[in-house]
Scaffold this motif. Sequence first.
Motif, PDB file in Angstrom:
ATOM      1  N   ARG A 112      -2.522 -23.310   7.959  1.00  0.00           N
ATOM      2  CA  ARG A 112      -3.673 -23.144   7.061  1.00  0.00           C
ATOM      3  C   ARG A 112      -3.702 -21.686   6.609  1.00  0.00           C
ATOM      4  NH1 ARG A 112      -3.290 -27.940   6.726  1.00  0.00           N
ATOM      5  NH2 ARG A 112      -4.644 -29.435   7.730  1.00  0.00           N
ATOM      6  N   ARG A 113      -2.579 -21.258   6.029  1.00  0.00           N
ATOM      7  CA  ARG A 113      -2.396 -19.858   5.658  1.00  0.00           C
ATOM      8  C   ARG A 113      -3.502 -19.341   4.744  1.00  0.00           C
ATOM      9  NH1 ARG A 113       0.763 -16.010   7.863  1.00  0.00           N
ATOM     10  NH2 ARG A 113       1.010 -14.323   6.408  1.00  0.00           N
ATOM     11  N   GLU A 114      -3.950 -20.193   3.823  1.00  0.00           N
ATOM     12  CA  GLU A 114      -5.011 -19.752   2.912  1.00  0.00           C
ATOM     13  C   GLU A 114      -6.285 -19.391   3.665  1.00  0.00           C
ATOM     14  OE1 GLU A 114      -5.354 -24.114   3.537  1.00  0.00           O
ATOM     15  OE2 GLU A 114      -3.690 -22.802   3.053  1.00  0.00           O
ATOM     16  N   GLN A 115      -6.449 -19.937   4.871  1.00  0.00           N
ATOM     17  CA  GLN A 115      -7.604 -19.624   5.706  1.00  0.00           C
ATOM     18  C   GLN A 115      -7.248 -18.630   6.807  1.00  0.00           C
ATOM     19  OE1 GLN A 115      -8.663 -23.459   7.230  1.00  0.00           O
ATOM     20  NE2 GLN A 115      -9.397 -24.214   5.272  1.00  0.00           N
ATOM     21  N   GLY A 116      -5.966 -18.237   6.862  1.00  0.00           N
ATOM     22  CA  GLY A 116      -5.523 -17.328   7.915  1.00  0.00           C
ATOM     23  C   GLY A 116      -5.515 -17.994   9.277  1.00  0.00           C
ATOM     24  N   ARG A 117      -5.263 -19.310   9.295  1.00  0.00           N
ATOM     25  CA  ARG A 117      -5.322 -20.064  10.545  1.00  0.00           C
ATOM     26  C   ARG A 117      -4.128 -20.997  10.681  1.00  0.00           C
ATOM     27  NH1 ARG A 117     -10.545 -20.413  12.940  1.00  0.00           N
ATOM     28  NH2 ARG A 117     -11.994 -19.123  11.793  1.00  0.00           N
ATOM     29  N   VAL A 118      -3.862 -21.355  11.916  1.00  0.00           N
ATOM     30  CA  VAL A 118      -2.913 -22.408  12.232  1.00  0.00           C
ATOM     31  C   VAL A 118      -3.594 -23.316  13.247  1.00  0.00           C
ATOM     32  CG1 VAL A 118      -1.735 -21.094  14.058  1.00  0.00           C
ATOM     33  CG2 VAL A 118      -0.558 -22.975  12.953  1.00  0.00           C
ATOM     34  N   VAL A 119      -3.437 -24.613  13.053  1.00  0.00           N
ATOM     35  CA  VAL A 119      -4.013 -25.601  13.963  1.00  0.00           C
ATOM     36  C   VAL A 119      -2.858 -26.198  14.768  1.00  0.00           C
ATOM     37  CG1 VAL A 119      -5.300 -27.757  14.148  1.00  0.00           C
ATOM     38  CG2 VAL A 119      -5.873 -26.111  12.341  1.00  0.00           C
ATOM     39  N   VAL A 120      -2.908 -26.019  16.079  1.00  0.00           N
ATOM     40  CA  VAL A 120      -1.869 -26.517  16.966  1.00  0.00           C
ATOM     41  C   VAL A 120      -2.435 -27.719  17.730  1.00  0.00           C
ATOM     42  CG1 VAL A 120      -0.308 -25.974  18.878  1.00  0.00           C
ATOM     43  CG2 VAL A 120      -0.937 -24.196  17.213  1.00  0.00           C
ATOM     44  N   GLU A 121      -1.770 -28.872  17.580  1.00  0.00           N
ATOM     45  CA  GLU A 121      -2.215 -30.092  18.237  1.00  0.00           C
ATOM     46  C   GLU A 121      -1.254 -30.414  19.376  1.00  0.00           C
ATOM     47  OE1 GLU A 121      -2.409 -33.037  15.192  1.00  0.00           O
ATOM     48  OE2 GLU A 121      -4.029 -31.999  14.145  1.00  0.00           O
ATOM     49  N   LEU A 122      -1.803 -30.539  20.569  1.00  0.00           N
ATOM     50  CA  LEU A 122      -1.021 -30.875  21.745  1.00  0.00           C
ATOM     51  C   LEU A 122      -1.336 -32.318  22.129  1.00  0.00           C
ATOM     52  CD1 LEU A 122      -1.896 -27.663  23.790  1.00  0.00           C
ATOM     53  CD2 LEU A 122       0.081 -28.020  22.310  1.00  0.00           C
ATOM     54  N   SER A 123      -0.317 -33.165  22.162  1.00  0.00           N
ATOM     55  CA  SER A 123      -0.508 -34.549  22.580  1.00  0.00           C
ATOM     56  C   SER A 123      -0.323 -34.623  24.098  1.00  0.00           C
ATOM     57  CB  SER A 123       0.503 -35.476  21.893  1.00  0.00           C
ATOM     58  OG  SER A 123       0.311 -35.435  20.500  1.00  0.00           O
ATOM     59  N   LEU A 124      -1.248 -35.310  24.754  1.00  0.00           N
ATOM     60  CA  LEU A 124      -1.258 -35.386  26.207  1.00  0.00           C
ATOM     61  C   LEU A 124      -1.022 -36.808  26.681  1.00  0.00           C
ATOM     62  CD1 LEU A 124      -4.521 -33.307  26.672  1.00  0.00           C
ATOM     63  CD2 LEU A 124      -2.175 -32.448  26.777  1.00  0.00           C
ATOM     64  N   ALA A 125      -0.408 -36.938  27.842  1.00  0.00           N
ATOM     65  CA  ALA A 125      -0.266 -38.251  28.454  1.00  0.00           C
ATOM     66  C   ALA A 125      -1.658 -38.729  28.876  1.00  0.00           C
ATOM     67  CB  ALA A 125       0.662 -38.170  29.667  1.00  0.00           C
ATOM     68  N   PRO A 126      -1.910 -40.029  28.849  1.00  0.00           N
ATOM     69  CA  PRO A 126      -3.215 -40.530  29.273  1.00  0.00           C
ATOM     70  C   PRO A 126      -3.532 -40.128  30.715  1.00  0.00           C
ATOM     71  CG  PRO A 126      -1.938 -42.267  28.246  1.00  0.00           C
ATOM     72  CD  PRO A 126      -1.018 -41.089  28.408  1.00  0.00           C
ATOM     73  N   ALA A 127      -4.801 -39.925  30.965  1.00  0.00           N
ATOM     74  CA  ALA A 127      -5.238 -39.507  32.317  1.00  0.00           C
ATOM     75  C   ALA A 127      -5.138 -40.654  33.297  1.00  0.00           C
ATOM     76  CB  ALA A 127      -6.664 -38.996  32.265  1.00  0.00           C
TER      77      ALA A 127
END
Length: 127
Positions: A112-127
């Motif tokens: 999201r360079r125009e906002q000066g941000r990066v969104v990092v999504e981490l996928s997790l194994a079910p609990a």
Amino acid sequence: MTAATLDLPTRADGQLDNDQPLQRLADAVATLWSAGTGLALQPAAVALDDTHATVVLAEPSPPGAREDPAAALLCRLDRPFGRRARDLACMLDAPVRELLGRPLTGVRARDRREQGRVVVELSLAPA
């Protein structure tokens, strides 16, 4: 489904208060992304639900600072070290297991360079 969202507070010295696992996870992601992009990215928010943790990293910008447009084009926030985010899962697996008690199954990033941000999504194994 359980969900937790945390806007990350900073102490007076500008550093995160690292008492909570979500804050420590956000700091670990920011450290890796900062090393990979050469920018001093800071965690801005983190959210956790049953199968995903989302970390929002922001570029600090001093008041009145203007970025060099050529440098902005060369730096892709979603590709630290010039690699796809999913290629970095092995580097984030240990902190995710330690802090959340669950294995990491994948990593994605959106620039999201125009906002000066990066969104990092981490996928997790079910609990």
